[in-house]
Write a protein that holds these residues in place. Structure first.
Motif, PDB file in Angstrom:
ATOM      1  N   LYS A 112       0.849  -1.195   0.000  1.00 40.20           N
ATOM      2  CA  LYS A 112       0.000   0.000   0.000  1.00 40.20           C
ATOM      3  C   LYS A 112       0.881   1.241   0.000  1.00 40.20           C
ATOM      4  O   LYS A 112       1.918   1.284   0.647  1.00 40.20           O
ATOM      5  CB  LYS A 112      -0.894   0.015   1.242  1.00 40.20           C
ATOM      6  CG  LYS A 112      -1.932  -1.082   1.288  1.00 40.20           C
ATOM      7  CD  LYS A 112      -2.748  -1.002   2.568  1.00 40.20           C
ATOM      8  CE  LYS A 112      -3.750  -2.141   2.657  1.00 40.20           C
ATOM      9  NZ  LYS A 112      -4.507  -2.115   3.923  1.00 40.20           N
ATOM     10  N   ARG A 113       0.444   2.248  -0.732  1.00 47.59           N
ATOM     11  CA  ARG A 113       1.121   3.532  -0.763  1.00 47.59           C
ATOM     12  C   ARG A 113       0.062   4.625  -0.656  1.00 47.59           C
ATOM     13  O   ARG A 113      -1.093   4.409  -1.047  1.00 47.59           O
ATOM     14  CB  ARG A 113       1.936   3.705  -2.054  1.00 47.59           C
ATOM     15  CG  ARG A 113       3.157   2.783  -2.146  1.00 47.59           C
ATOM     16  CD  ARG A 113       4.170   3.079  -1.067  1.00 47.59           C
ATOM     17  NE  ARG A 113       5.376   2.274  -1.168  1.00 47.59           N
ATOM     18  CZ  ARG A 113       5.539   1.100  -0.568  1.00 47.59           C
ATOM     19  NH1 ARG A 113       4.554   0.592   0.154  1.00 47.59           N
ATOM     20  NH2 ARG A 113       6.675   0.448  -0.678  1.00 47.59           N
ATOM     21  N   PRO A 114       0.424   5.814  -0.159  1.00 46.03           N
ATOM     22  CA  PRO A 114      -0.578   6.873  -0.011  1.00 46.03           C
ATOM     23  C   PRO A 114      -1.225   7.267  -1.334  1.00 46.03           C
ATOM     24  O   PRO A 114      -2.357   7.736  -1.363  1.00 46.03           O
ATOM     25  CB  PRO A 114       0.239   8.042   0.568  1.00 46.03           C
ATOM     26  CG  PRO A 114       1.414   7.408   1.216  1.00 46.03           C
ATOM     27  CD  PRO A 114       1.737   6.213   0.373  1.00 46.03           C
ATOM     28  N   TYR A 115      -0.494   7.068  -2.440  1.00 45.37           N
ATOM     29  CA  TYR A 115      -0.967   7.547  -3.740  1.00 45.37           C
ATOM     30  C   TYR A 115      -1.592   6.456  -4.614  1.00 45.37           C
ATOM     31  O   TYR A 115      -2.048   6.733  -5.716  1.00 45.37           O
ATOM     32  CB  TYR A 115       0.181   8.209  -4.502  1.00 45.37           C
ATOM     33  CG  TYR A 115       1.461   7.393  -4.505  1.00 45.37           C
ATOM     34  CD1 TYR A 115       1.688   6.413  -5.460  1.00 45.37           C
ATOM     35  CD2 TYR A 115       2.437   7.600  -3.534  1.00 45.37           C
ATOM     36  CE1 TYR A 115       2.843   5.654  -5.456  1.00 45.37           C
ATOM     37  CE2 TYR A 115       3.604   6.857  -3.517  1.00 45.37           C
ATOM     38  CZ  TYR A 115       3.806   5.892  -4.480  1.00 45.37           C
ATOM     39  OH  TYR A 115       4.958   5.156  -4.455  1.00 45.37           O
ATOM     40  N   ARG A 116      -1.616   5.198  -4.139  1.00 45.31           N
ATOM     41  CA  ARG A 116      -2.239   4.152  -4.944  1.00 45.31           C
ATOM     42  C   ARG A 116      -2.461   2.898  -4.106  1.00 45.31           C
ATOM     43  O   ARG A 116      -1.874   2.715  -3.042  1.00 45.31           O
ATOM     44  CB  ARG A 116      -1.360   3.785  -6.147  1.00 45.31           C
ATOM     45  CG  ARG A 116       0.001   3.291  -5.780  1.00 45.31           C
ATOM     46  CD  ARG A 116       0.640   2.467  -6.873  1.00 45.31           C
ATOM     47  NE  ARG A 116       2.010   2.115  -6.524  1.00 45.31           N
ATOM     48  CZ  ARG A 116       2.331   1.171  -5.642  1.00 45.31           C
ATOM     49  NH1 ARG A 116       1.390   0.489  -5.034  1.00 45.31           N
ATOM     50  NH2 ARG A 116       3.605   0.920  -5.364  1.00 45.31           N
ATOM     51  N   ARG A 117      -3.335   2.055  -4.634  1.00 43.01           N
ATOM     52  CA  ARG A 117      -3.589   0.771  -4.014  1.00 43.01           C
ATOM     53  C   ARG A 117      -2.505  -0.234  -4.420  1.00 43.01           C
ATOM     54  O   ARG A 117      -1.881  -0.075  -5.464  1.00 43.01           O
ATOM     55  CB  ARG A 117      -4.959   0.234  -4.439  1.00 43.01           C
ATOM     56  CG  ARG A 117      -6.122   1.083  -3.946  1.00 43.01           C
ATOM     57  CD  ARG A 117      -7.441   0.487  -4.395  1.00 43.01           C
ATOM     58  NE  ARG A 117      -8.576   1.238  -3.904  1.00 43.01           N
ATOM     59  CZ  ARG A 117      -9.842   0.940  -4.160  1.00 43.01           C
ATOM     60  NH1 ARG A 117     -10.118  -0.113  -4.926  1.00 43.01           N
ATOM     61  NH2 ARG A 117     -10.818   1.681  -3.663  1.00 43.01           N
ATOM     62  N   PRO A 118      -2.298  -1.274  -3.618  1.00 44.66           N
ATOM     63  CA  PRO A 118      -1.299  -2.274  -4.004  1.00 44.66           C
ATOM     64  C   PRO A 118      -1.764  -3.074  -5.208  1.00 44.66           C
ATOM     65  O   PRO A 118      -2.961  -3.292  -5.414  1.00 44.66           O
ATOM     66  CB  PRO A 118      -1.200  -3.166  -2.761  1.00 44.66           C
ATOM     67  CG  PRO A 118      -2.519  -3.004  -2.061  1.00 44.66           C
ATOM     68  CD  PRO A 118      -2.938  -1.584  -2.319  1.00 44.66           C
ATOM     69  N   THR A 119      -0.813  -3.490  -6.024  1.00 43.39           N
ATOM     70  CA  THR A 119      -1.143  -4.371  -7.138  1.00 43.39           C
ATOM     71  C   THR A 119      -0.940  -5.815  -6.704  1.00 43.39           C
ATOM     72  O   THR A 119      -0.415  -6.095  -5.625  1.00 43.39           O
ATOM     73  CB  THR A 119      -0.274  -4.042  -8.363  1.00 43.39           C
ATOM     74  OG1 THR A 119      -0.786  -4.762  -9.493  1.00 43.39           O
ATOM     75  CG2 THR A 119       1.187  -4.456  -8.136  1.00 43.39           C
TER      76      THR A 119
END
Length: 319
Positions: free
Chosen positions: A280-287
């Motif tokens: 997880k990152r603040p700017y996107r969901r995990p792939t």
């Protein structure tokens, strides 16, 4: 049922892990909705009734929350319980406890002005990771499934260190001391990010050119901070300095070609991106792991060392 995002100062702990304990070593909290404040579930020192915890899992609630400041004590208690269980303790529980035991110390020491304590901690955790991977016999795909993927410093560095050891072994590295050096350096690879304001690291929108420049300075900042130390080898320092360089010369901070990138740095570059994409990152969901594998495969050659990508993908697909 989706898990609520923990309140500031708290972190989630899998209920399955807590079921290994007979009593709560620290205060445990329950959070029913993302907008609600965590409510006390069980006070430290009280007996843990496993039946209600198991019922929570059955209805899709898989986590209990603890204060960040209690992670070290909780992790130590979990590791003691797992060690008492001997070889019967599954690798999933061992690794989860290792991450939690290290969490509080990592989060506290990585921001100290003098990085010496963090370097010493990285060495200790690196040694634990090599020991775990050598003894638990956990497949890379299993390690991916049991590793945490949330946005915390301790999660990313312990994941990258663990993946680096696995990939190093698959590439033929068998010397324990060398594996420990790789794990230690992988723990240190993002040290330079501690000089970047959190508002930039946690930004949920696109970085502006100045912010991007600050981010791309972190390998240099980390290298400069560590390069005068006599207890780190050249290859360890190159992991810190070169893990964002690309084979075609399009990386940073220098833009060197693949022939000038240290093999250890090439190796860490592969698993660093894999963990970044699947976390997880603040700017996107995990792939997904499959999508991350596809990205690495498509960029093998121009960005990443093709042989190391092939080796990592093969390891992940092993059953």
């Amino acid at each position: 049922m989706g898990q609520p995002f923990p309140a500031v100062g708290y972190i989630h702990v899998p209920i399955d892990l807590l079921l290994r304990l007979n009593a709560a070593p620290v205060d445990l909290f329950f959070q029913s909705h993302s907008s609600s404040e965590p409510a006390l579930y069980c006070r430290a020192g009280l007996t843990l009734d496993h039946a209600p915890l198991s019922n929570l899992v059955e209805v899709g609630i898989c986590d209990i929350y603890v204060r960040m400041g209690d992670l070290q004590e909780l992790g130590a208690s979990l590791r003691d319980a797992i060690r008492a269980g001997g070889d019967e303790a599954p690798g999933a529980d061992q690794f989860a406890a290792l991450q939690l035991a290290a969490a509080a110390e990592i989060e506290q020491t990585v921001r100290l002005v003098d990085c010496s304590k963090f370097v010493a901690l990285a060495r200790d955790i690196g040694r634990d990771i090599v020991s775990f991977i050598s003894s638990a016999k956990v497949l890379p795909s299993e390690l991916f499934n049991i590793a945490r993927h949330d946005y915390n410093t301790f999660v990313h560095v312990t994941n990258v260190a663990s993946y680096s050891v696995i990939l190093a072994e698959r590439l033929g590295v068998s010397d324990v001391a060398e594996l420990e050096q790789i794990a230690t350096a992988a723990m240190l690879h993002d040290l330079g990010k501690r000089h970047i304001p959190l508002k930039i690291l946690n930004k949920s929108t696109r970085l502006d050119p100045h912010e991007r420049e600050l981010i791309e300075l972190h390998p240099t900042r980390g290298y400069v901070e560590l390069c005068t130390r006599a207890d780190l080898t050249h290859s360890q320092l190159m992991i810190v300095y070169q893990h964002h360089e690309r084979i075609d010369g399009g990386g940073y901070p220098v833009g060197v070609l693949g022939t000038d990138i240290d093999p250890w740095a090439k190796m860490v570059a592969v698993v660093d991106v894999f963990d970044a994409l699947t976390g997880k990152r603040p700017y996107r969901r995990p792939t997904t792991a499959a999508n991350a594998i596809d990205f690495l495969t498509r960029n093998a050659g121009p960005h990443f060392d093709a042989e190391m990508v092939k080796c990592w993908v093969s390891a992940l697909k092993q059953t």
